[in-house]
Enzyme design. Structure first.
Site, short mmCIF file in Angstrom:
data_model
loop_
_atom_site.label_atom_id
_atom_site.label_comp_id
_atom_site.label_asym_id
_atom_site.label_seq_id
_atom_site.Cartn_x
_atom_site.Cartn_y
_atom_site.Cartn_z
N ASP A 1 0.91 -0.87 -0.17
CA ASP A 1 0.08 0.00 -0.03
C ASP A 1 0.86 1.14 0.02
O ASP A 1 2.05 1.23 0.52
CB ASP A 1 -0.83 0.08 1.29
N CYS B 1 -5.66 4.11 -19.89
CA CYS B 1 -6.88 4.68 -18.99
C CYS B 1 -7.66 5.59 -19.44
O CYS B 1 -7.28 6.12 -20.42
CB CYS B 1 -5.85 5.04 -17.57
N HIS C 1 -5.21 7.82 -13.46
CA HIS C 1 -3.97 7.60 -14.33
C HIS C 1 -3.08 6.68 -13.42
O HIS C 1 -2.44 5.79 -13.77
CB HIS C 1 -3.65 8.58 -15.16
#
Lengths: 384, 384
Positions: free
Chosen positions: A273, A313, A342
């Site tokens: 993370d 994207c 993005h």
């Protein structure tokens, strides 16, 4: 009632593993990146954007949710999944890191952390038991044991004392976790232990051995990416990961750049993370295959190209660098949204490429490509 | 080269009209509401959200885009549609209103408006000719003639002088518009004239007659919703709309609440724009069928219901009042996005219901429902 979190390794390439983490709220293909939804939302995006990007698991911050709206309120509304409308897996941290870093004042002793809220100055106690209870109220699929956060740099003695306290807190956390409440929000949740020990190999080994001996559903390596050189971090990961049970998930907390992630995967890490893709997106920094791109630079004022040519994207498919620069300078909310979209696409796509590379035995080539794009020089210059 | 903007009335109910406005970038079903994308983006939303909501035409602000990134840059990148990646119709205002209200200092004389930028204090001249030229560079489908904005309240003499100047500016605007540049960004664009005259029926009549005599592709009613009572506004619209050519589109600028829109449609208006759904969304105010709802109110802290029961938007389909309140209090970007998404859905759905009601002869029932939900009392109390 036992944890229903399970982990299965499907493919290997050197120390890297491609696997499947099963949680009460769904399956996570690993190695995986967890977007950070601090207060129950990923800044700049809607959940449906995250689904579209292929995010399979969210991280939320216990410290923030405990203070506002409160874990009791969230439990009464059915737990965090129901409250925020995210049906998939959620991992929560213990709240310790934010209690150390965000609170107005804090004192740490053997019992836990006493801190004042950064919101209203109110006084709170965060003990290992309380951190488990709060996360139980949130009903996250994976909860983290409370650990003591060590400042960098720290002496060997400081690191040892802190690591040993973290071990005692881990034992208390585990004990509390195994004493379930009457009606748990998420009965099948798991608790991960955290290996500490600073930059000292002997302490990392002692921490890993003792934490593993306590028996968690998974293990995190904490206290890295706090200011130490990248090489030091990579070395600690290289040394620590093999000390953790092969058949259980390994989580490198708060890491990192795309290169950091590829390097850590190659050393046997499964979960990550980091706020970089979201925070940097809001600050106008875009991650691309060629390196970082600072959209505010004047050179992009009339640049009709997408931020990352070849990127699939929504942002890159529809908008020019010139428009993204304009939105950033104009302070438009869409700037945060499009950049974050993005960047998270880049991170999640990187994880897909990593998983594929492990399966097809091409991780080393991918690693070389990221070393090229994300060398310290290209990062520091802020330009590809 | 002439304008390719065309208008066709398909159905009528009393003074209300349901029609079709054809522009170089697509068709707009009327009566229509134009979301405000001041700087080339609707605050809180992505274009794809707008498409999903059924927004057919955007409004952008010439003042903002002229100052940043500049109409020249936008023209070099192919015009506003290409620059912002919005393929559908766009209407731009003249920039006059913002030059009056936002600029650091401004002086108005017969030639035009001299103002200092609110961004950097730089000095600028906005003349009727310049306002047409800037909008030509932007390439909007519908451009607006520069008008003088009258403060409310104003005396009859002040309103008359201002209205007459607006007429002279309209003539200069029209003349410039009919002298096309060599390579216009959007050859088929239209120019709308603006009826002024404050709250004085004789001035509104004189303005309407003289503006119509100049011959525009459509007509706006300006200078309303600036602080006058709603009844006064409705009366001015009742009186002015019939003075405009029946077969051309009529645009009531900057209006308004859902009730204002229904009332104005019943008086013959076809186009609307307003910041209420977007700005109020960011401030935590949600429009519902029962009236307005302030999401920050404590009564919603544990309310599991959607903001508007029976609403089909993404926000209401997935999130509770409790979560929306939390996001608002936490200052999350998702708060602005989810609230704006709902509010614009409400506005655009209201327009769909209005168009349907005109076709099926049930506009009066719809009007009664909105009078009930959006009476001044319910609006002022901020509660349904």
């Amino acid at each position: 009632m036992g944890s229903s979190v399970a982990f299965e390794i499907l493919s290997r390439s050197g120390s890297a593993r491609q696997g499947r983490l099963t949680t009460p709220h769904g399956v996570v293909e690993t190695p995986a990146f967890m977007p950070v939804g601090t207060q129950g939302a990923v800044k700049g995006l809607l959940h449906r954007d995250l689904h579209e990007l292929g995010a399979s698991i969210l991280l939320s911050n216990t410290y923030h949710l405990y203070l506002r709206p409160g874990d009791g309120l969230i439990a009464r509304l059915g737990g965090l999944h129901a409250f925020i409308g995210w049906p998939g897996p959620i991992l929560t941290d213990s709240g310790g890191y934010q209690a150390f870093s965000l609170s107005a004042r804090r004192d740490i002793d053997e019992n836990g952390i006493t801190f004042r809220s950064h919101l209203d100055g109110s006084l709170h106690d965060l003990t290992p038991e309380r951190a488990v209870d709060i996360q139980r109220n949130l009903g996250s699929d994976i909860a983290m044991a409370l650990d003591e956060c060590l400042a960098h740099p720290a002496s060997h003695a400081e690191a040892q004392a802190s690591m040993e306290r973290t071990l005692r807190w881990a034992a208390r956390s585990r004990h509390r976790f195994l004493s379930p409440p009457d009606r748990p929000v998420n009965p099948g949740s798991a608790l991960f232990g955290i290996v500490q020990g600073g930059v000292f190999p002997d302490l990392r080994r002692a921490s890993a051995d003792a934490t593993v001996a306590q028996g968690f559903e998974g293990y995190a390596i904490g206290g890295l990416s706090v200011g130490e050189p990248a090489d030091v971090m990579y070395d600690i990961v290289s040394q620590t990961a093999p000390l953790l049970p092969d058949e259980q998930p390994r989580y490198l907390m708060g890491v990192g750049t795309p290169l950091d992630i590829v390097e850590a995967v190659a050393r046997g890490i499964d979960l990550f993370d980091c706020v970089l893709p979201t925070r940097n997106g809001r600050n106008g920094q875009l991650f691309t295959r060629e390196g970082r791109l600072n959209i505010k630079n004047a050179q992009y004022a009339e640049d009709p190209r997408p931020a990352d040519e070849g990127c699939g994207c929504y942002t890159c498919g529809h908008f020019s660098r010139a428009y993204l620069r304009h939105l950033h300078l104009a302070g438009e909310i869409a700037s945060a949204s499009l950049n974050t979209l993005h960047n998270l696409h880049f991170y999640l796509d990187t994880m897909r490429r990593i998983r594929e590379a492990i399966v097809f035995g091409s991780l080393e080539e991918l690693r070389q490509a990221f070393r090229q794009a994300y060398s310290p020089r290209s990062i520091d210059s802020g330009q590809p």
